[in-house]
Write a protein that holds these residues in place. Structure first.
Motif, mmCIF file in Angstrom:
data_model
loop_
_atom_site.group_PDB
_atom_site.id
_atom_site.type_symbol
_atom_site.label_atom_id
_atom_site.label_comp_id
_atom_site.label_asym_id
_atom_site.label_seq_id
_atom_site.Cartn_x
_atom_site.Cartn_y
_atom_site.Cartn_z
ATOM 1 N N THR A 424 0.731 -1.001 0.158
ATOM 2 C CA THR A 424 0.028 0.079 -0.102
ATOM 3 C C THR A 424 0.961 1.285 -0.060
ATOM 4 N N GLY A 425 0.226 2.320 -0.349
ATOM 5 C CA GLY A 425 1.013 3.618 -0.324
ATOM 6 C C GLY A 425 0.972 4.343 -1.751
ATOM 7 N N PRO A 426 1.500 5.464 -1.854
ATOM 8 C CA PRO A 426 2.328 6.093 -0.756
ATOM 9 C C PRO A 426 1.412 6.874 0.111
ATOM 10 N N ARG A 427 1.356 6.971 1.323
ATOM 11 C CA ARG A 427 0.942 8.007 2.306
ATOM 12 C C ARG A 427 1.842 9.089 2.440
ATOM 13 N N ARG A 428 1.510 10.292 2.004
ATOM 14 C CA ARG A 428 2.536 11.366 1.900
ATOM 15 C C ARG A 428 2.545 12.371 3.136
ATOM 16 N N VAL A 429 3.757 12.588 3.932
ATOM 17 C CA VAL A 429 3.940 13.430 5.083
ATOM 18 C C VAL A 429 5.023 14.462 4.468
ATOM 19 N N GLU A 430 4.701 15.770 4.881
ATOM 20 C CA GLU A 430 5.418 16.665 4.636
ATOM 21 C C GLU A 430 5.194 17.701 5.777
ATOM 22 N N ALA A 431 6.062 17.732 6.813
ATOM 23 C CA ALA A 431 5.936 18.428 8.168
ATOM 24 C C ALA A 431 7.114 18.947 8.872
ATOM 25 N N GLY A 432 6.996 19.699 9.695
ATOM 26 C CA GLY A 432 8.358 20.046 10.597
ATOM 27 C C GLY A 432 8.835 21.454 10.165
ATOM 28 N N TRP A 433 8.400 22.178 9.172
ATOM 29 C CA TRP A 433 8.672 23.440 8.650
ATOM 30 C C TRP A 433 8.001 24.512 9.455
ATOM 31 N N TRP A 434 7.190 24.436 10.427
ATOM 32 C CA TRP A 434 6.751 25.600 10.933
ATOM 33 C C TRP A 434 7.356 25.904 12.219
ATOM 34 N N PRO A 435 7.406 27.103 12.816
ATOM 35 C CA PRO A 435 8.056 27.401 13.977
ATOM 36 C C PRO A 435 7.558 26.480 15.175
ATOM 37 N N GLN A 436 8.589 25.860 16.189
ATOM 38 C CA GLN A 436 7.949 25.005 17.204
ATOM 39 C C GLN A 436 8.200 25.730 18.405
ATOM 40 N N ALA A 437 7.765 25.251 19.401
ATOM 41 C CA ALA A 437 7.929 25.657 20.848
ATOM 42 C C ALA A 437 9.294 25.553 21.269
ATOM 43 N N PRO A 438 9.796 26.300 21.988
ATOM 44 C CA PRO A 438 11.400 26.165 22.319
ATOM 45 C C PRO A 438 11.722 24.793 23.013
ATOM 46 N N ASP A 439 10.883 24.316 23.922
ATOM 47 C CA ASP A 439 11.053 23.141 24.807
ATOM 48 C C ASP A 439 11.011 21.851 23.665
ATOM 49 N N GLN A 440 9.973 22.088 22.666
ATOM 50 C CA GLN A 440 9.752 20.947 21.768
ATOM 51 C C GLN A 440 10.851 20.990 20.589
ATOM 52 N N ALA A 441 11.329 22.101 20.559
ATOM 53 C CA ALA A 441 12.383 22.223 19.324
ATOM 54 C C ALA A 441 13.738 21.693 19.876
ATOM 55 N N GLN A 442 13.784 21.763 21.329
ATOM 56 C CA GLN A 442 15.211 21.130 21.757
ATOM 57 C C GLN A 442 15.194 19.620 21.788
ATOM 58 N N ARG A 443 13.663 19.096 21.798
ATOM 59 C CA ARG A 443 13.673 17.594 21.906
ATOM 60 C C ARG A 443 13.637 16.993 20.405
ATOM 61 N N ASP A 444 13.169 17.558 19.531
ATOM 62 C CA ASP A 444 12.832 17.058 18.203
ATOM 63 C C ASP A 444 13.955 17.835 17.201
ATOM 64 N N SER A 445 14.178 17.044 16.243
ATOM 65 C CA SER A 445 14.839 17.486 15.171
ATOM 66 C C SER A 445 14.178 18.612 14.581
ATOM 67 N N PRO A 446 14.911 19.790 14.257
ATOM 68 C CA PRO A 446 14.334 20.946 13.552
ATOM 69 C C PRO A 446 14.407 20.663 12.075
ATOM 70 N N ARG A 447 14.813 19.675 11.604
ATOM 71 C CA ARG A 447 14.787 19.365 10.029
ATOM 72 C C ARG A 447 13.490 19.075 9.566
ATOM 73 N N PRO A 448 12.898 19.452 8.498
ATOM 74 C CA PRO A 448 11.722 19.228 7.998
ATOM 75 C C PRO A 448 11.653 17.800 7.481
ATOM 76 N N ALA A 449 10.372 17.171 7.388
ATOM 77 C CA ALA A 449 10.335 15.676 6.911
ATOM 78 C C ALA A 449 9.546 15.658 5.790
ATOM 79 N N ALA A 450 10.052 15.253 4.460
ATOM 80 C CA ALA A 450 9.066 14.989 3.505
ATOM 81 C C ALA A 450 9.235 13.708 2.975
ATOM 82 N N ARG A 451 8.276 12.846 3.309
ATOM 83 C CA ARG A 451 8.452 11.414 2.917
ATOM 84 C C ARG A 451 7.026 10.769 2.623
ATOM 85 N N ASP A 452 7.157 9.516 1.823
ATOM 86 C CA ASP A 452 6.173 8.733 1.141
ATOM 87 C C ASP A 452 6.149 7.503 2.002
ATOM 88 N N TYR A 453 5.261 7.045 2.560
ATOM 89 C CA TYR A 453 5.138 5.980 3.288
ATOM 90 C C TYR A 453 4.524 4.670 2.811
#
Length: 491
Positions: A424-453
């Motif tokens: 099955t697929g693809p299920r497209r996800v493209e996220a992570g490009w918007w500004p994040q909260a400071p505490d979340q930005a420290q835990r998560d990778s700030p790099r945007p994700a562009a993927r087909d699942y």
């Protein structure tokens, strides 16, 4: 009027001593103080008073509530909070009930005519004059009551005359009734200097028993209380010491039973180093709430077993530390590895946790992130297993902690144990490009994700959840082909 007189064998400190064990006492019963016994009796009637060595209860206003004299007396004996049996007696007048109780405690027969035939030794007001009364040939209450009133008052004082008037119904009977304080705050001197915190628990159990009596009488449940102890030394190795040490115990639900709070206190004391030996204990309530007893059902399916969820969380948190028991929190993110975070479970407990009666969940596997059946995890040996709550029904059960790069064939086909067949697929996800909260930005990778699942199957018939990085991610392998990753597994 109807009076009940109760008596326990008390020690010098005013606590019930174990001279005669009580078969009705629960196995975890503690030694209550004199004040705690009075608070316990307030659940039966608001008219309770300590008179000499006995506790008097005026129960005429509550007999119908408890189902009569026998039912009330049976309930008193069954709920006896002391480790010793309680002696009891009943009468229409309080001082007569007290005199009958004294006769029973001494093992003497009760006279048929009461109060006239009662011995003078059973009357508190006559005890200072027993020697003189005996020389005058007066042995019973009736003998003294027959004396002329005016000469008797001049010779023995008004107290004896008034006590006899009460016994014959010629004067009203009144006592200073016990009153509950608005807040619980009690201190206790330790029998010896205590040098380690767990040894404080034995003495603290007596204060907890007093707290339970105070809560039952006020129809309250405790949410937080503080146990503090006074340090014996002012200096240690040349450095100043604080006058006291303290622990604050909090619970998500109001509690009246002390078993859970005693376990929490024991766990916290086991991890508390004492700065110096302790000589005094003090227990005070910080926060209370109205107590609502849980409803009981006769249906078998409603009979839950095991500890409530909040009890499990608080007990394990006290033993391993509050940060060791965590619960997931959802985040507004489409990347599977960023959809949730973790926070201490004690801060996220809902107010109805105790009513849900949930069982403790099983441990998460060491392999990776999961969608647990219960929103809870316990850290063990530094493991960082987690969960991913995905909106897609086709999302896998487990996520790898880190996506695993897949090998590619010459034609760009991904491989994992052999060539993978895309189902099955693809299920497209493209996220992570918007500004994040400071505490979340420290835990998560700030790099945007562009993927087909995709859902893929290997030659061993295993179902895998893989994705391919899209061209907008600008990350390719050495041959310039988009990279493939394994991120999830299906059970």
């Amino acid at each position: 009027m109807h009076w009940i007189a109760l008596q326990w064998p008390l020690d010098e400190a005013g606590a019930a001593c174990a001279a005669r064990p009580a078969p009705e006492a629960p196995p975890d019963a503690t030694v209550p103080t004199r004040q705690a016994l009075g608070w316990w009796a307030l659940q039966f009637t608001p008219h309770v008073a300590w008179v000499d060595e006995a506790l008097l209860l005026e129960v005429s206003g509550s007999l119908r509530l408890w189902g009569g004299q026998r039912a009330l007396l049976r309930r008193i004996h069954q709920s006896n909070p002391a480790l010793v049996a309680v002696e009891s007696s009943q009468a229409a007048i309080g001082i007569i009930a007290l005199a009958v109780l004294r006769q029973r405690v001494q093992g003497r027969p009760l006279p048929a005519q009461r109060p006239a035939a009662l011995p003078l030794a059973t009357l508190t007001a006559a005890r200072p004059h027993l020697a003189l009364l005996s020389r005058l040939g007066l042995r019973t209450w009736g003998d003294v009551h027959a004396l002329p009133r005016a000469p008797m008052v001049r010779r023995f004082g008004p107290d004896l005359r008034r006590a006899l008037d009460i016994a014959w119904g010629l004067a009203p009977e009144s006592y200073p009734w016990l009153m509950l304080p608005d807040r619980f705050d009690q201190s206790l001197e330790l029998p010896a200097r205590v040098e380690d915190a767990p040894a404080l628990l034995w003495s603290a159990a007596r204060l907890l028993a007093s707290l339970q009596g105070w809560l039952c009488a006020r129809q309250q449940g405790v949410l937080a209380f503080e146990l503090s102890w006074t340090l014996d030394l002012k200096r240690l190795d040349g450095r100043e010491l604080p006058p006291t040490q303290s622990l604050v115990i909090r619970t998500a639900e109001a509690q009246q039973a002390m078993a859970h709070l005693r376990r929490l206190l024991a766990e916290r004391l086991a991890h508390t180093p004492m700065l110096a030996p302790a000589t005094w204990l003090r227990l005070r309530s910080i926060d209370t709430a109205p107590w609502g007893a849980p409803s009981v059902s006769f249906l078998p399916e409603d009979q839950r077993t095991g500890d409530p969820l909040h009890v499990f969380i608080e007990r394990v948190g006290a033993r391993l530390g509050p940060a060791s028991v965590q619960t997931p929190t959802l985040r507004a993110d489409h990347r599977p590895e960023c959809m949730q975070g973790w926070r201490p479970a004690q801060k996220a407990l809902p107010p109805v946790a105790a009513r849900q009666q949930q069982r403790a969940p099983a441990k998460s596997l060491q392999g990776g992130k999961a969608r647990p059946p219960a929103a809870l995890r316990v850290k063990a040996d530094g493991a960082e297993g987690g969960a991913a709550h995905l909106p897609d029904a086709l999302a896998p059960t487990w996520l790898l902690r880190e996506p695993l790069p897949l090998d590619l064939q010459a034609d760009g086909q991904p491989c994992h144990g052999g060539p993978l067949r895309l189902l099955t697929g693809p299920r497209r996800v493209e996220a992570g490009w918007w500004p994040q909260a400071p505490d979340q930005a420290q835990r998560d990778s700030p790099r945007p994700a562009a993927r087909d699942y995709y859902i893929a199957q290997n030659p061993a018939a295993e179902l895998l959840w893989i994705y391919r990085e899209r061209a907008t991610s600008a990350r390719h392998d050495a041959g310039g082909r988009p990279r493939w990753f394994l991120q999830g597994l299906y059970a």
